[in-house]
Design an enzyme around this catalytic site. Structure first.
Site, mmCIF file in Angstrom:
data_model
loop_
_atom_site.group_PDB
_atom_site.id
_atom_site.type_symbol
_atom_site.label_atom_id
_atom_site.label_comp_id
_atom_site.label_asym_id
_atom_site.label_seq_id
_atom_site.Cartn_x
_atom_site.Cartn_y
_atom_site.Cartn_z
ATOM 1 N N CYS A 135 0.834 -1.201 0.000
ATOM 2 C CA CYS A 135 0.000 0.000 0.000
ATOM 3 C C CYS A 135 0.868 1.251 0.000
ATOM 4 O O CYS A 135 1.411 1.643 1.039
ATOM 5 C CB CYS A 135 -0.930 -0.004 1.209
ATOM 6 N N CYS A 138 -0.496 4.101 2.155
ATOM 7 C CA CYS A 138 -0.381 3.824 3.590
ATOM 8 C C CYS A 138 1.053 4.035 4.084
ATOM 9 O O CYS A 138 1.278 4.615 5.143
ATOM 10 C CB CYS A 138 -0.797 2.390 3.910
ATOM 11 N N ASP A 139 2.013 3.544 3.335
ATOM 12 C CA ASP A 139 3.385 3.445 3.817
ATOM 13 C C ASP A 139 4.399 4.295 3.074
ATOM 14 O O ASP A 139 5.580 4.295 3.431
ATOM 15 C CB ASP A 139 3.831 1.978 3.758
#
Length: 309
Positions: A135, A138-139
């Protein structure tokens, strides 16, 4: 001995399933939630969730998952830690068979999610969550100013590469074919970025590193030659696998996701699909939670309608 008939059975305790449980219990439905792993789904493995409304500093995936669980339990949802073997949706009440027993319900919400497809190569399991991510949104921030790789050539992979190009020093796009599978417009946008480098006709053979992730061994599919690519992070975007193996008689789309629109209704009356497991264009925590709210409301209205019949 008669089996208890729940108003609602929810398969999956991720953001979609647990949100559905909250809405269902607030509507007065006797609700049970099944989860074979820990509540929270994929989000529980995310180090930091920064794109969910209401958390200006972000929140760890584990903490977010636990908060969802506590909220559902506070309203009285029953959470069963068990793996489902089969699901009979041919007649009502519907029947779910798990290793721990058999359950029946007037309605079902399928929120089992979809898991990212892994490459299955050497070193992958060693660096999951410690250099390898599924992701970018996300990261990505964890790799700001660093060199990273994106594996895949579809719209998701190229979208990830564009997103990461605004954070990272260099983004290498690794794709096994001569040409990208992504749409022309998004591919052109990626090619216009000075810090995106395309490594086509190459496949990852191995991830390597010591304590920290250090890079990828690549193989040229035409020549067979291998080379090492030094990167600090890698984002795999080679598709997802919807968790539908235990389901029968329900309509799926061409990619194996449950065919259900924004109303979450499936091809079977009284059965709803929420979250990543259904046909949709955006699979994020916020859209999963929205699906859960819609599905629980639909289930309540279905029960009320059938009472009058």
């Amino acid at each position: 001995m008669d089996v208890k008939v729940y108003d609602l059975m929810i398969i999956g305790a991720g953001p979609a399933g647990l949100t559905a449980a909250v809405y269902a219990k607030r509507a007065g439905l006797d609700t049970v939630v099944f989860e074979k792993l820990a509540p929270g789904g994929q989000i529980a493995n995310t180090h930091l969730l920064e794109n969910y409304p209401g958390f200006p500093e972000g929140i760890s995936g584990a903490d977010f998952a636990e908060a969802l669980r506590k909220q559902a339990v506070r309203f009285g949802a029953e959470i069963v830690s068990d793996e489902i073997i089969s699901c009979d949706l041919s007649k009502r009440p519907f029947t779910i068979k798990a290793f721990g027993g058999e359950y029946k319900g007037k309605t079902v919400i399928i929120a089992g999610g979809a898991v990212p497809r892994k490459l299955g190569i050497e070193g992958e399991s060693d660096f999951l969550g410690q250099g390898i991510s599924f992701c970018a949104t996300c990261d990505g921030m964890f790799f700001k100013g660093m060199d990273v790789a994106v594996i895949g050539g579809g719209d998701t992979a190229i979208g990830d590469a564009i997103y990461l190009s605004n954070l990272c020093r260099t983004v290498y796009v690794i794709h096994r074919r001569d040409e990208l599978r992504a749409g022309k417009l998004i591919a052109e946008q990626a090619r216009a970025k000075d810090n995106i480098v395309f490594l086509l006709s190459k496949v990852p053979e191995k991830f390597f590193g010591g304590f920290d992730f250090e890079g990828i061994v690549l193989r040229d599919v035409k020549t067979g030659k291998t080379e090492e690519l030094a990167v600090q992070g890698c984002f795999e975007a080679v598709g997802n696998i919807p968790d539908t193996a235990y389901l029968e008689g329900i309509e799926l789309d061409s990619n194996g996701y449950i065919a259900a629109g924004e109303d979450t209704r499936t091809s079977i009356e009284g059965v709803f699909a929420a979250g990543d497991i259904r046909t949709k264009s955006l699979r994020q925590v916020v859209t999963a939670a929205a699906d859960g709210a819609v599905a629980a409301t639909e289930a309540y209205e279905f029960i009320e309608k059938t009472k009058k019949c």
